[in-house]
Design an enzyme around this catalytic site. Structure first.
Site, mmCIF file in Angstrom:
data_model
loop_
_atom_site.group_PDB
_atom_site.id
_atom_site.type_symbol
_atom_site.label_atom_id
_atom_site.label_comp_id
_atom_site.label_asym_id
_atom_site.label_seq_id
_atom_site.Cartn_x
_atom_site.Cartn_y
_atom_site.Cartn_z
ATOM 1 N N GLY A 1 0.800 -1.215 0.000
ATOM 2 C CA GLY A 1 0.000 0.000 0.000
ATOM 3 C C GLY A 1 0.831 1.262 0.000
ATOM 4 N N GLY A 2 2.153 1.113 0.088
ATOM 5 C CA GLY A 2 3.049 2.254 0.044
ATOM 6 C C GLY A 2 3.409 2.632 -1.378
ATOM 7 N N VAL A 3 4.163 3.714 -1.518
ATOM 8 C CA VAL A 3 4.491 4.207 -2.844
ATOM 9 C C VAL A 3 5.421 3.256 -3.597
ATOM 10 C CG1 VAL A 3 6.428 5.618 -2.000
ATOM 11 C CG2 VAL A 3 5.288 6.226 -4.145
ATOM 12 N N SER B 1 5.939 -0.233 -3.496
ATOM 13 C CA SER B 1 5.320 -1.431 -4.071
ATOM 14 C C SER B 1 4.228 -1.054 -5.074
ATOM 15 C CB SER B 1 4.755 -2.334 -2.967
ATOM 16 O OG SER B 1 3.772 -1.664 -2.210
ATOM 17 N N CYS C 1 10.298 -11.082 8.875
ATOM 18 C CA CYS C 1 9.115 -11.037 8.024
ATOM 19 C C CYS C 1 9.479 -11.421 6.590
ATOM 20 C CB CYS C 1 8.504 -9.638 8.068
ATOM 21 S SG CYS C 1 6.970 -9.470 7.129
ATOM 22 N N CYS D 1 5.704 -2.182 11.801
ATOM 23 C CA CYS D 1 4.290 -2.122 11.416
ATOM 24 C C CYS D 1 3.340 -2.563 12.513
ATOM 25 C CB CYS D 1 4.062 -2.949 10.144
ATOM 26 S SG CYS D 1 4.292 -4.731 10.344
#
Length: 392
Positions: free
Chosen positions: A37-39, A41, A128, A224
């Site tokens: 949802g970030g710029v 990706s 992760c 996160c």
């Protein structure tokens, strides 16, 4: 016969290789893109869709985002899922949200809490990538018959003479090789990193050019699953009775005071020790944490210097196999993501793996990663790394 063979070879049509390294048309190349949802990706997915690839976007819901959406810079929360969906709709490719909350809790959050309680310093972003993203999600991509999986990480994948290699990003300030050292050769064969040759300003320019809703979205700064920015809140929730008070002990053996629990302290910490002004003239730092005895050991700053790191769980993606023949190998290493690689040597024996730093460093802690790089001037190629279990 040799002339005939040569003639046939010369008449065979050359196969065009697309930007992802496959000898087929972009429309016939399926790529699953991990979308946070970030710029970064979002641009990765949109750029590949614009090039004509068969893109499938996948966003992982990694924790209960109901509380986290109040924190604007936390990733993979409700707003981020919505942003990823909007990018997919705009660029015309399918997008799926997968509930990986239980996987993430078991593989990352539980490990995070336990590592702190052991007196070590965890790096959840590496865990992760090592588990949920490059193990679980990568398998989903294969189940979707994808040719590869792409992410918005800033790192370069380069085809070398012995197969794909991992190299630091063009934008040194955004390079994420430290967090990807555990990527295996098998995973690297399947992964692609389209942003590795860009700097962040170029990524944002592309987002604006393509009209993406995330073009001006701020970068994630916090872990996160720590929406408050205070990691002890997470540990207290997961291990409500784990904070056991104990002694703060000077390196000379003096008991200087009491602490609330080892999870509240990290190697190199100076502030918040609560020792007052009667401990001597030199400022005191946390030198070591003995979780078994429940002791925080403090001392002067010079005692933080370390030149030997004992490692475990080595991942090697350099030339050849990891073994005794690498004993004495000159390398460069990173022990923090924000530091440049520094010279060191590998020391291998039958029962231990040690990295000797050419110059001592400070504040190193068990639980941190030690990442290996090629020893040349640029230290561009990532050779792997391991987890620090002991320092000296």
């Amino acid at each position: 016969m040799s002339q005939e063979t040569g003639h046939k070879a010369s008449t065979q049509p050359k196969l065009n290789v697309n930007s992802l390294g496959f000898a087929k048309a972009e429309s016939d190349t399926r790529v699953v893109v991990a979308m946070s949802g970030g710029v970064d990706s979002s641009v990765c997915a949109a750029m590949l869709a614009r090039e004509g690839y068969d893109v499938i976007g996948v966003t992982l819901q990694l924790y209960d985002h109901g509380a986290a959406i109040q924190k604007a810079k936390a990733c993979c929360a409700g707003q981020d899922i919505y942003d990823a969906q909007r990018v997919a709709e705009m660029m015309g490719f399918p997008h799926y949200v997968l509930d990986y909350e239980s996987n993430f809790k078991e593989s990352v959050i539980e490990d995070f809490a336990d590592t702190y309680l052991q007196g070590s310093t965890p790096i959840p972003c590496v865990r992760c990538n090592q588990t949920v993203k490059f193990r679980d999600l990568l398998q989903v991509a294969k189940d979707l018959n994808a040719d590869c999986m792409a992410t918005g990480h800033y790192i370069r994948r380069i085809e070398g003479p012995d197969g794909p290699e991992l190299h630091r990003a063009f934008d040194g300030g955004k390079d994420q090789s430290y967090f990807l050292f555990a990527t295996t050769r098998e995973q690297l064969d399947f992964l692609r990193f389209p942003l590795g040759h860009l700097d962040k300003s170029e990524t944002r320019r592309l987002a604006t050019e393509m009209g993406l809703n995330v073009a001006s979205k701020p970068d994630s700064q916090d872990i996160c699953f720590v929406p408050t920015g205070k990691y002890t809140d997470v540990i207290e929730k997961l291990r409500p009775h784990a904070a056991t008070p104990g002694d703060i002990v000077h390196m000379d053996g003096r008991v200087l005071g009491q602490h609330r629990g080892v999870m509240y302290y990290t190697i190199g910490q100076r502030r918040g020790l609560g020792l007052g002004d009667d401990t001597g003239t030199d400022p005191l730092f946390v030198i070591r944490i003995d979780a078994d005895k429940g002791e925080i050991i403090v001392g002067p700053r010079k005692e933080l210097e370390r030149s030997k790191l004992w490692l475990t769980d080595i991942n090697w993606i350099g030339k050849g196999e990891f073994g005794p023949e690498l004993d004495g190998l000159p390398i460069k290493v990173k022990v923090r993501s924000t530091r440049p690689p520094t010279p060191a040597h590998l020391r291998l024996s039958k029962d231990r793996i040690i990295v000797e730093l050419d110059e001592p460093d400070m504040g190193l802690s068990p639980g941190q990663a030690c990442v290996f790089y090629a020893p040349d001037a640029e230290a561009a190629r990532t050779l792997g790394g391991g987890w620090i279990t002991r320092t000296e």
